[in-house]
Design a protein around this motif. Structure first.
Motif, PDB file in Angstrom:
ATOM      1  N   ASP A   1      14.302  26.210 -13.033  1.00  0.00           N
ATOM      2  CA  ASP A   1      14.462  25.140 -14.025  1.00  0.00           C
ATOM      3  C   ASP A   1      14.210  23.816 -13.328  1.00  0.00           C
ATOM      4  O   ASP A   1      14.651  23.606 -12.195  1.00  0.00           O
ATOM      5  CB  ASP A   1      15.885  25.168 -14.608  1.00  0.00           C
TER       6      ASP A   1
ATOM      7  N   ASP B   1      13.162  28.801 -17.187  1.00  0.00           N
ATOM      8  CA  ASP B   1      12.987  27.765 -18.206  1.00  0.00           C
ATOM      9  C   ASP B   1      11.532  27.770 -18.685  1.00  0.00           C
ATOM     10  O   ASP B   1      10.626  28.110 -17.919  1.00  0.00           O
ATOM     11  CB  ASP B   1      13.344  26.403 -17.608  1.00  0.00           C
ATOM     12  N   ILE B   2      11.297  27.416 -19.939  1.00  0.00           N
ATOM     13  CA  ILE B   2       9.930  27.393 -20.458  1.00  0.00           C
ATOM     14  C   ILE B   2       9.266  26.043 -20.228  1.00  0.00           C
ATOM     15  O   ILE B   2       8.156  25.952 -19.711  1.00  0.00           O
ATOM     16  CB  ILE B   2       9.909  27.739 -21.960  1.00  0.00           C
TER      17      ILE B   2
ATOM     18  N   ASN C   1       4.046  26.041 -16.742  1.00  0.00           N
ATOM     19  CA  ASN C   1       5.191  26.249 -17.628  1.00  0.00           C
ATOM     20  C   ASN C   1       5.746  27.669 -17.488  1.00  0.00           C
ATOM     21  O   ASN C   1       5.156  28.520 -16.823  1.00  0.00           O
ATOM     22  CB  ASN C   1       4.835  25.940 -19.087  1.00  0.00           C
TER      23      ASN C   1
ATOM     24  N   PHE D   1      14.447  34.165 -20.501  1.00  0.00           N
ATOM     25  CA  PHE D   1      14.092  32.769 -20.747  1.00  0.00           C
ATOM     26  C   PHE D   1      15.338  31.991 -21.159  1.00  0.00           C
ATOM     27  O   PHE D   1      16.136  32.457 -21.973  1.00  0.00           O
ATOM     28  CB  PHE D   1      13.045  32.654 -21.848  1.00  0.00           C
TER      29      PHE D   1
ATOM     30  N   SER E   1      15.855  28.342 -22.678  1.00  0.00           N
ATOM     31  CA  SER E   1      15.008  27.257 -23.164  1.00  0.00           C
ATOM     32  C   SER E   1      15.669  26.456 -24.272  1.00  0.00           C
ATOM     33  O   SER E   1      16.461  26.988 -25.053  1.00  0.00           O
ATOM     34  CB  SER E   1      13.680  27.828 -23.674  1.00  0.00           C
TER      35      SER E   1
ATOM     36  N   LYS F   1      13.896  25.306 -26.631  1.00  0.00           N
ATOM     37  CA  LYS F   1      13.083  25.594 -27.808  1.00  0.00           C
ATOM     38  C   LYS F   1      13.688  26.786 -28.544  1.00  0.00           C
ATOM     39  O   LYS F   1      13.763  27.890 -28.007  1.00  0.00           O
ATOM     40  CB  LYS F   1      11.646  25.890 -27.397  1.00  0.00           C
TER      41      LYS F   1
ATOM     42  N   TYR G   1      15.906  36.102 -24.378  1.00  0.00           N
ATOM     43  CA  TYR G   1      15.660  34.686 -24.634  1.00  0.00           C
ATOM     44  C   TYR G   1      16.973  34.053 -25.084  1.00  0.00           C
ATOM     45  O   TYR G   1      17.563  34.481 -26.075  1.00  0.00           O
ATOM     46  CB  TYR G   1      14.599  34.571 -25.731  1.00  0.00           C
TER      47      TYR G   1
ATOM     48  N   THR H   1      18.869  30.235 -25.898  1.00  0.00           N
ATOM     49  CA  THR H   1      18.582  28.819 -26.120  1.00  0.00           C
ATOM     50  C   THR H   1      19.663  27.927 -25.505  1.00  0.00           C
ATOM     51  O   THR H   1      20.827  28.299 -25.422  1.00  0.00           O
ATOM     52  CB  THR H   1      18.478  28.514 -27.626  1.00  0.00           C
TER      53      THR H   1
END
Length: 228
Positions: free
Chosen positions: A9, A53-54, A60, A78, A80, A82, A99, A101
């Protein structure tokens, strides 16, 4: 020996806080502030899981994930900011296993890490497949000897044909544009008028597919590219 987890990150505070959570759970933690550093650490260490991190400058998280998947099968989660469904789908399609967030709940992150490590440990023990072999249906690719078998029959590919097939096979399920395949395999800038990739894929299909016009291995995703 504790599992080794890599946190990637560009936000130093997130690396620090996440690292504290993981170390309190007994994990061995490595940290990277960008994709290049992450790939170097993976090359130098046996990493059991990656938290990625994305949105990072330079390379990226999606590109980092795809690069990791060329040679490594450890779980990738992930982390992120997003949160749109399309972002999650893209992240998982690039080869990630989960994933989460931001902002995230520390206990949820720990639970997902433990779940992914358990799943991967069971998978590795059950498969016990040599790392130099890629098996997809009736197709076997030996990356050490650069041999390709369809059933029991060896197929002779040119070096570039093999490189394309190996690249797609190592990233099974991921769609790559002609431009991406060319730049990855040839290591050169792609020009729009160049049909080299299409010609090579046609030749590969003629050699590995029972019916090249109805391929079961290398699929065309119209308007996007190719995938296995």
């Amino acid at each position: 020996m504790p599992n080794k987890i890599l946190i990637v990150d560009d936000d130093s505070e997130i690396r620090k806080v996440t690292g504290i959570y993981l170390e309190n759970e007994g994990y061995d933690v490595l940290k990277a502030g960008n994709g290049k550093q992450a790939l170097e650490l993976i090359e130098e260490n046996k990493i059991d899981l990656v938290i990625l991190d994305i949105m990072m400058p330079g390379m990226n998280g999606i590109d980092v994930c795809m690069k990791i998947r060329e040679h490594n099968m450890m779980p990738i989660i992930f982390l992120s900011a997003k949160s749109e469904d399309l972002d999650k789908i893209q992240g998982l399609a690039s080869g990630a296993d989960d994933y989460i967030t931001k902002p995230f709940n520390a206990m949820e992150l720990i639970a997902r890490i433990k779940s992914q490590l358990r799943r991967y440990t069971r998978y590795a023990a059950a498969t016990n497949i040599p790392k130099n072999l890629i098996e997809i249906g009736n197709l076997t690719i030996n990356t050490d000897t650069r041999q390709v078998l369809v059933g029991d029959n060896e197929v002779r590919l040119t070096p570039k044909e093999f490189d394309i097939l190996e690249f797609l096979a190592r990233n099974k399920g991921i769609v790559f544009s002609i431009e991406k395949i060319y730049e990855k395999v040839w290591g050169e800038e792609f020009y729009k008028s160049d049909n080299t990739v299409m010609v090579h894929i046609t030749k590969i299909r003629e050699k590995i597919e029972e019916d090249p016009k109805r391929p079961i291995y290398i699929k065309t995703v119209w308007g996007v590219g190719y995938k296995i």
